[in-house]
Design an enzyme around this catalytic site. Structure first.
Site, PDB file in Angstrom:
ATOM      1  N   GLY A   1       0.823  -1.191   0.000  1.00  0.00           N
ATOM      2  CA  GLY A   1       0.000   0.000   0.000  1.00  0.00           C
ATOM      3  C   GLY A   1       0.861   1.247   0.000  1.00  0.00           C
ATOM      4  N   SER A   2       0.302   2.363  -0.458  1.00  0.00           N
ATOM      5  CA  SER A   2       0.990   3.644  -0.328  1.00  0.00           C
ATOM      6  C   SER A   2       0.775   4.165   1.098  1.00  0.00           C
ATOM      7  CB  SER A   2       0.444   4.642  -1.347  1.00  0.00           C
ATOM      8  OG  SER A   2       0.812   4.245  -2.645  1.00  0.00           O
ATOM      9  N   GLY A   3       1.437   5.252   1.430  1.00  0.00           N
ATOM     10  CA  GLY A   3       1.314   5.815   2.772  1.00  0.00           C
ATOM     11  C   GLY A   3       2.462   5.425   3.687  1.00  0.00           C
ATOM     12  N   HIS A   4       3.405   4.626   3.153  1.00  0.00           N
ATOM     13  CA  HIS A   4       4.555   4.200   3.957  1.00  0.00           C
ATOM     14  C   HIS A   4       5.841   4.850   3.467  1.00  0.00           C
ATOM     15  CE1 HIS A   4       1.752   1.265   5.374  1.00  0.00           C
ATOM     16  NE2 HIS A   4       1.678   0.656   4.215  1.00  0.00           N
TER      17      HIS A   4
ATOM     18  N   ASP B   1      -1.367  -8.401   0.552  1.00  0.00           N
ATOM     19  CA  ASP B   1      -0.100  -8.403  -0.180  1.00  0.00           C
ATOM     20  C   ASP B   1       0.270  -9.810  -0.617  1.00  0.00           C
ATOM     21  OD1 ASP B   1      -0.252  -5.903   1.253  1.00  0.00           O
ATOM     22  OD2 ASP B   1       1.861  -5.600   0.805  1.00  0.00           O
TER      23      ASP B   1
ATOM     24  N   HIS C   1      -0.455   0.351   9.222  1.00  0.00           N
ATOM     25  CA  HIS C   1      -1.617   0.726   8.418  1.00  0.00           C
ATOM     26  C   HIS C   1      -2.639   1.522   9.213  1.00  0.00           C
ATOM     27  CE1 HIS C   1       0.133  -2.688   6.285  1.00  0.00           C
ATOM     28  NE2 HIS C   1      -0.212  -2.025   5.217  1.00  0.00           N
TER      29      HIS C   1
END
Ligand SMILES: Nc1ncnc2c1ncn2[C@@H]1O[C@H](COP(=O)(O)OP(=O)(O)O)[C@@H](O)[C@H]1O
Ligand SMILES: Nc1ncnc2c1ncn2[C@@H]1O[C@H](COP(=O)(O)OP(=O)(O)O)[C@@H](O)[C@H]1O
Ligand SMILES: [Mg+2]
Ligand SMILES: [Mg+2]
Ligand SMILES: [Mg+2]
Ligand SMILES: [Mg+2]
Lengths: 212, 345, 345, 212
Positions: free
Chosen positions: B54-57, B110, B219
């Site tokens: 996911g993005s945001g990391h 994932d 997350h």
């Protein structure tokens, strides 16, 4: 009493509408024990799927379901993407080349979809996942048909059983998916995936309940 | 929600466009489907390493693409696993004839998406190995459940395996090395504040002014337990204790100590925590031979930190020290004529 | 106040101890008085570069000490200028016989303390040049007032002058270069949230859920004006406009574009902003040849960003690309046998 | 009527106590138009200064003031550190080697301190800085002495004028120091440095007002 390609499309439309309507609720459920994206993921995925389905000009139910599967795989992401993608892909295999399905064929397709989900996710009943709505729902459908119920009645019992299964996830401690990281803290919350699974089966009761 | 964004739906795309604009010397960004590849991909004869999530990391994973680390990264929506078509296309784009390693964090999404992608890539006749990182000691390990999450060790595995691939390790050896790093790495995280997923618009959980979450993932999900806020030194002890109790750390071991910001915690606080962590390790007779301090695997603007410990041997130290040239990790001299922090020459 | 700290009075000391523990290969930390010097100081025959300022801006300045950048940094209390004895001792510790350059941000405290220190160092027979950085276009420039603040350009000046000193420039030339960089750099910042000085315990100002401060400095002080929050693209235009209106940027110029986090703003948002900034510059016919994106000159955990534009010529590009080996900026190959991100070898 | 070393120490003690008592107020003032550290800086600095002063065993007023200056320079930081450091350093030069000061010598020492501050900070009256309390206060002191007032009365008038000067900073737009970055927004707030300067002069009235 058979399910035509247009009935399948009607089902998918009803499912997409339900997922859009329940978007925020699914997000709330996923915020409690997950990461809060399930509603957005499912809504985005089913919108993309419906766009492609509406553009199709076919009576091949397999092709329709395969189109849904590919769209979900490519746009949902997360856990639900491959799971629902596999669900529809397995249904598509069962329906390949068919322009209509008998109620028994329809139930068999759903069952193949369920098996695909369980294989892909390595999930069992009681793990607090979408399996907990899908499995009892599909079980009830088969049972009803075996008992001679008509499709409308069988679908109604399917939806009722799926709803019960969904509610039954509340006390469970999750063993699969993101909620499992919460351990005991996951108990007391309804599983978002079981909720979306119920909405999809309920959509079938709505859209296919009046099939002649 | 106070963020420097435009339409919340566009954040991932716009950030990728920004990355592409900022680092044209290091990376290229593909938009349909979305993936980031190193500027000189594919590198012939080298094992290609692909990760994603996911993005945001950020900077993970796109910021780790480049010489000596990842060949490609696949960004999903914020906190949502990317999709198999991304990994499939990215793997094909970077395959240099020596196979592809997928480094996957252990989240059901994932794992399943990468599994589907690996099948698709194999169907093209390309060799694929997948290694799942599961280093988060906050989660109890059990074969009956999803198992542990993949967190901080992922960054270290990507750096070390990237160096090994650059050094000519074949696919099997790079994959084995990745499993070794995963086996030798342990992490634990905590949050002082939640974070807000842009298209959700409300915080991922609520936390009182004197509360913290212990055992969080990356997350924005709640952690294992909620506690009263404590001084940094005590928090460090709380994070290190389960890490040290878990194998494989023993007196006399060499380790890499990685103190990571969840995004909103500034460097000055990380160093306060690092100081204590180094003291605790010294007390246990564990020698810190390498360190990493900063925001490398984050949860948007969440305040908090994670600590990762990786047992080191000569091989890992050598591969850690090897040159790396990515937007986020950069040291040493790459053989390619690339330098500077970005920009077209 | 939610922070990973112990006693608020100990934050600066403990963070310095953490830095020392994390980067023994790059830096050494002196505690009485407080300063950070590169591990191999003094470097004989090289101009020594010393900077400093209040703490709370990490990685600036301590994170910029090392090969190719600063020889020493003097950290004050949080947001409080360091004292002359620190600069005096640090200057003596790093002087390698070729004089000392003081890079000073234009705050009355920093300027006056560095002035006193320079007098003390000169009294020892050591040549000192001081360059004051004043690049913040949020402040009107006037000889009747304090003038502009020193912000983002400071980071770039320290990198570029550090490379020049390494390349053998003498004191006069390094100082002239520093003035050139200052003359060619312009910055402007904004905040989405205030920050909290640890020993104060309450936020530096209040800001509504839909407000932002435009034209802030780096000390948690309010900005020039308060406005309703806007999309990132509009904010970027608001910051770039006064920068571009100020000399020296013209169509056809090459620039370095530096998008900086004030601390709490994560990378994903910086890249969204970078994307727009690159578009605006392209519209003006200005070519971005180098970039820097990340938290480099911060205000504790403040959310917000600053944009710095530095006009570049061949000399500046060459010096920017030159190797640097510090805790926070690191690329290229230093002649010294140092590598890795820290830790004793 | 002369000021002895112990009177100077009493003054410094009173100033340190006032700065400690007003720590939070100075922080509040500095938060409004600066960076909120003035109270902490002054309190820390005067505590350090008093520790060193109390450890001294001397009647040399110059040495006492020089000790204060060095302590402030090394511990206050910010703008106030070099400014007050310079203030006391210049006073110390005037008082070097002296065990007592006449009122005129005392006023001259303060005036030298003020000049040091203005040189160091390049500040004029009206720039909204500590100069705006120091200058009128010291002016009033000299004036009173010239008019034949006794020390107690002169110090009282000094404190009153300093207080007026301090209040007069409220409407000003700052031209020096951190507050100048706020431009027009700096108007409407009392300057923190003028406030600490007033406290220091008022402490003199308290501690030296009863000098025989
Ligand atoms: N391994 C699994 N097997 C079956 N269902 C799963 C599994 N993992 C997750 N799920 C289902 O997926 C749902 C979460 O979907 P979603 O939020 O879209 O993905 P993510 O958890 O990656 O954010 C869960 O509520 C659960 O029902
Ligand atoms: N150039 C100057 N000349 C005279 N006084 C100044 C100058 N700059 C600042 N001051 C005074 O210093 C005060 C601020 O001190 P302080 O808060 O301790 O330092 P800083 O501004 O560095 O945080 C201001 O209120 C002002 O009275
Ligand atoms: Mg989810
Ligand atoms: Mg998700
Ligand atoms: Mg200050
Ligand atoms: Mg101040």
């Amino acid at each position: 009493m058979s399910i035509e390609a247009r009935d399948i499309v009607a089902w998918l439309r009803a499912a997409a509408a339900a997922l859009e309507a329940q978007r925020e609720q699914l997000i709330e459920l996923d915020r409690a024990i997950g990461d809060g994206d399930h509603g957005a993921n499912m809504d985005r995925g089913f919108k993309a799927a419906m766009q492609r389905v509406e553009a199709l000009d076919t009576t091949d139910i397999g092709q329709i379901l395969r189109t849904v599967a590919m769209a979900l795989i490519a746009t949902v992401g997360g856990a639900a993407g491959p799971l629902y993608g596999t669900f529809f892909m397995q249904m598509a295999s069962q329906a390949a080349g068919k322009a209509s399905l008998s109620p028994a064929e329809w139930a068999a397709a759903l069952e193949a979809g369920l098996q695909g989900v369980m294989d892909r996710g390595r999930a069992q009943k009681g793990d607090k996942t979408m399996v907990d709505a899908l499995a009892p729902g599909i079980e009830a459908l088969k049972q009803a048909l075996a008992e001679g119920a008509d499709l409308a009645e069988a679908l109604r019992r399917c939806a009722v059983a799926a709803e019960e299964g969904m509610r039954a996830t509340i006390p469970l401690v999750a063993r699969r998916g993101r909620a499992s990281y919460l351990g005991e803290r996951s108990a007391g919350h309804q599983d978002p995936g079981a909720t979306s699974a119920y909405l999809i089966l309920r959509a079938a009761a709505e859209a296919l309940g009046a099939v002649p | 929600m106070k963020k420097l964004i435009n339409d919340p739906q566009d954040v991932v795309r716009e950030a990728l466009e920004g990355m592409a604009a900022a680092h044209p010397d290091l990376i290229r960004v593909n938009m349909e489907p979305r993936y980031v590849v190193r500027a000189d991909a594919p590198v012939q004869g080298k094992v290609a390493i692909v990760s994603g999530g996911g993005s945001g990391h950020e900077p993970m994973h796109g910021g780790f693409v480049g010489y000596g680390m990842l060949d490609a990264a696949c960004p999903g929506e914020v906190f949502t696993s990317p999709t198999p078509d991304q990994m499939y296309e990215a793997s094909k784009a970077v395959h240099g004839g020596a196979g592809v390693l997928h480094i996957v964090k252990n989240y059901s999404g994932d794992v399943m998406n990468f599994e589907m992608a690996a099948d698709m890539v194999r169907a093209e006749g390309i060799q694929v190995e997948s290694v799942v990182i599961d280093d988060d000691v906050a989660v109890e390990n059990s074969t009956y459940t999803q198992g542990r999450r993949g967190v901080g060790t992922t960054v270290l595995a990507e750096k070390i395996c990237g160096a090994a691939a650059e050094a000519g390790y074949d696919l099997r050896r790079v994959a084995d090395l990745c499993r070794k790093v995963n086996g030798w790495g342990r992490s634990m995280g905590m949050a002082l504040t939640p974070c807000t997923v842009p298209h959700v618009g409300t915080p991922s959980f609520e936390l009182g002014e004197n509360e913290m979450e212990i055992g969080i993932g990356i997350h924005g999900e709640p952690g294992r337990r909620r506690e009263a806020l404590r001084p940094a030194d005590e928090i460090v002890e709380m994070l290190l204790e389960p890490i040290l109790q878990d194998l494989p750390f023993r007196q006399g071991d060499d380790v890499l100590l990685f103190v990571n910001s969840m995004g909103g915690t500034p460097l000055i606080e990380l160093y306060v925590a690092y100081r204590k962590a180094a003291q605790v390790l010294a007390r246990h007779g564990i020698r810190v031979v390498r360190s990493l301090v900063g925001p490398y695997i984050t949860s948007l603007e969440m305040a908090g930190m994670s600590i990762t410990l990786l047992k080191m041997d000569d091989e890992l130290v050598r591969l850690w020290d090897a040159p790396v040239l990515t937007p986020a990790l950069k040291w040493g001299a790459a053989p390619a004529p690339a330098a500077g922090s970005g920009g077209a020459a």
